[in-house]
Write a protein that holds these residues in place. Sequence first.
Motif, short mmCIF file in Angstrom:
data_model
loop_
_atom_site.label_atom_id
_atom_site.label_comp_id
_atom_site.label_asym_id
_atom_site.label_seq_id
_atom_site.Cartn_x
_atom_site.Cartn_y
_atom_site.Cartn_z
N ALA A 189 2.42 -0.19 -17.73
CA ALA A 189 3.14 -1.16 -17.10
C ALA A 189 4.04 -0.69 -16.00
O ALA A 189 4.72 0.21 -16.50
CB ALA A 189 3.47 -2.30 -18.08
N GLN A 190 4.07 -1.02 -14.95
CA GLN A 190 5.08 -0.68 -13.79
C GLN A 190 5.74 -2.03 -13.15
O GLN A 190 5.05 -2.93 -13.00
CB GLN A 190 4.35 0.16 -12.71
N GLU A 191 6.96 -2.12 -12.88
CA GLU A 191 7.57 -3.30 -12.37
C GLU A 191 7.17 -3.17 -11.03
O GLU A 191 7.43 -2.16 -9.95
CB GLU A 191 9.11 -2.90 -12.43
N SER A 192 6.30 -4.04 -10.40
CA SER A 192 5.74 -4.13 -9.31
C SER A 192 5.15 -5.52 -9.10
O SER A 192 4.67 -6.08 -9.94
CB SER A 192 4.82 -2.97 -8.85
N ASP A 193 5.02 -5.75 -7.72
CA ASP A 193 4.21 -7.09 -7.32
C ASP A 193 2.61 -6.95 -7.75
O ASP A 193 2.00 -7.83 -7.89
CB ASP A 193 4.46 -7.52 -5.87
N GLN A 194 2.40 -5.82 -7.42
CA GLN A 194 1.01 -5.26 -7.65
C GLN A 194 0.80 -4.01 -7.96
O GLN A 194 1.26 -3.12 -7.35
CB GLN A 194 -0.04 -5.63 -6.41
N LEU A 195 0.08 -3.54 -9.10
CA LEU A 195 -0.08 -2.22 -9.41
C LEU A 195 -1.51 -1.72 -9.10
O LEU A 195 -2.61 -2.59 -9.60
CB LEU A 195 -0.02 -2.05 -11.23
N LEU A 196 -1.59 -0.65 -8.26
CA LEU A 196 -2.75 -0.20 -7.91
C LEU A 196 -3.33 1.09 -8.76
O LEU A 196 -2.49 1.66 -9.23
CB LEU A 196 -2.63 0.30 -6.45
N ASP A 197 -4.47 1.09 -8.77
CA ASP A 197 -5.10 2.40 -9.35
C ASP A 197 -5.74 3.47 -8.50
O ASP A 197 -6.38 4.20 -8.96
CB ASP A 197 -6.06 1.94 -10.58
N GLU A 198 -5.75 3.00 -7.28
CA GLU A 198 -6.34 3.84 -5.86
C GLU A 198 -5.58 3.77 -4.76
O GLU A 198 -4.82 2.46 -4.78
CB GLU A 198 -7.77 3.89 -6.27
N PHE A 199 -5.70 4.56 -3.83
CA PHE A 199 -5.28 4.13 -2.47
C PHE A 199 -6.07 3.11 -1.95
O PHE A 199 -7.21 2.79 -2.13
CB PHE A 199 -5.35 5.45 -1.50
N PRO A 200 -5.42 2.09 -1.19
CA PRO A 200 -5.99 1.17 -0.36
C PRO A 200 -7.12 1.66 0.04
O PRO A 200 -7.38 2.25 1.18
CB PRO A 200 -5.13 0.35 0.53
N ALA A 201 -8.50 0.81 0.03
CA ALA A 201 -9.71 1.31 0.59
C ALA A 201 -9.97 0.90 2.06
O ALA A 201 -10.79 1.58 2.45
CB ALA A 201 -10.77 1.03 -0.44
N THR A 202 -9.69 -0.44 2.27
CA THR A 202 -10.02 -0.91 3.74
C THR A 202 -8.56 -0.88 4.67
O THR A 202 -7.39 -0.97 4.15
CB THR A 202 -10.60 -2.34 3.23
N ARG A 203 -9.09 -1.28 5.95
CA ARG A 203 -8.08 -1.64 6.86
C ARG A 203 -7.13 -2.56 6.59
O ARG A 203 -5.78 -2.72 6.71
CB ARG A 203 -8.81 -1.57 8.28
#
Length: 342
Positions: A112-126
């Motif tokens: 868990a991380q305090e955030s609005d959204q927790l990602l597991d990879e770099f954004p893949a699309t523009r």
Amino acid sequence: SVDEGRTEAEQVEAEATVDLMPDDSPVPVSFDVSRAEEGRRIYELRIDPTADDFDPTDDSRQAIVEVIQRQNRVLLIAGGPTRDYQFLRNQLFRDPEVTLDVWLQSAVEGVAQESDQLLDEFPATRAELFEYDCIVAFDPDWRKLDADACRLLESWVAEQGGGLVIIAGPVFTPEWTRSSRGEEGLELIRRLYPVSFFAQGTGSIRVGRFGGERPFPLEFTREGSAAEFLWLGESAEANEAIWKDFEGVYGYYAVNEAKPGGTIYSLFSDPSTEFDGRLPIYMAGQLYGAGRVFFQASGEMWRLREVDVTAFERYYTRLIRWASQGRLLRDSTRGVLLVDRQ
């Protein structure tokens, strides 16, 4: 003041009576005004003319102010949960003016991380990446991005005005900067940095240091002292006093030099670390296309909390706003002229 392009009567926002100095020296005057609605507004400052006023054309000045009212969208990337990362994550998550997403590269599934959204990879699309105004990266492992992702990041900064704040660290920064030349993705990442790295073979000698027996204060350059986004106070004098009370940092990642057009803002002041007669660069920045990139040689700004708890918050808040400026003004119909130091 009055809304631009509208015809209703102007509104007096504030008035003040000022006693002028007998020696004609300037007297500062401040007006606090607020506006909740978005849009452009014309503000005019006027003085009442005197009987001996021979030039009434300079009795007023106008300025157009545009109110942009939306949250600043920030992506926080970290190779590991450093102190700077944790303090900044908590700060931005509590800030109602910020939407925060987090990619902690060392996190295990389910963390868990305090955030609005927790990602597991770099954004893949523009579409995914271009939602962000600023990326703050603490000792990131750029090798986790493939060539397509690196091209996307470079395009986001150069063409979309994205702001990139990069903090070096002892774990991943030495690893990826020593990678062989010719890797397209890492070459694009190197290009984004406002500093150049030591060539392979000298990098093992000139890595810098992390940790030490005592801290050293930052030595600000003329450009750094004048950069208001690095001010910790509301005036040059207050800013200088706060930085003077700051004992400093213990370490830095060594870089070769600032790139042409880059700006050095501060140096690591330990004289024993001089190389070729130069102190190590600690803060540097550059305009990269339409965007802004800032480099910091170690993640030790959390130490500002020892001087003033709010100093850390002011530092990163102003830095992120500075880096995000190109994106925040994209919705404006007015042009923005960005120039390098030349």
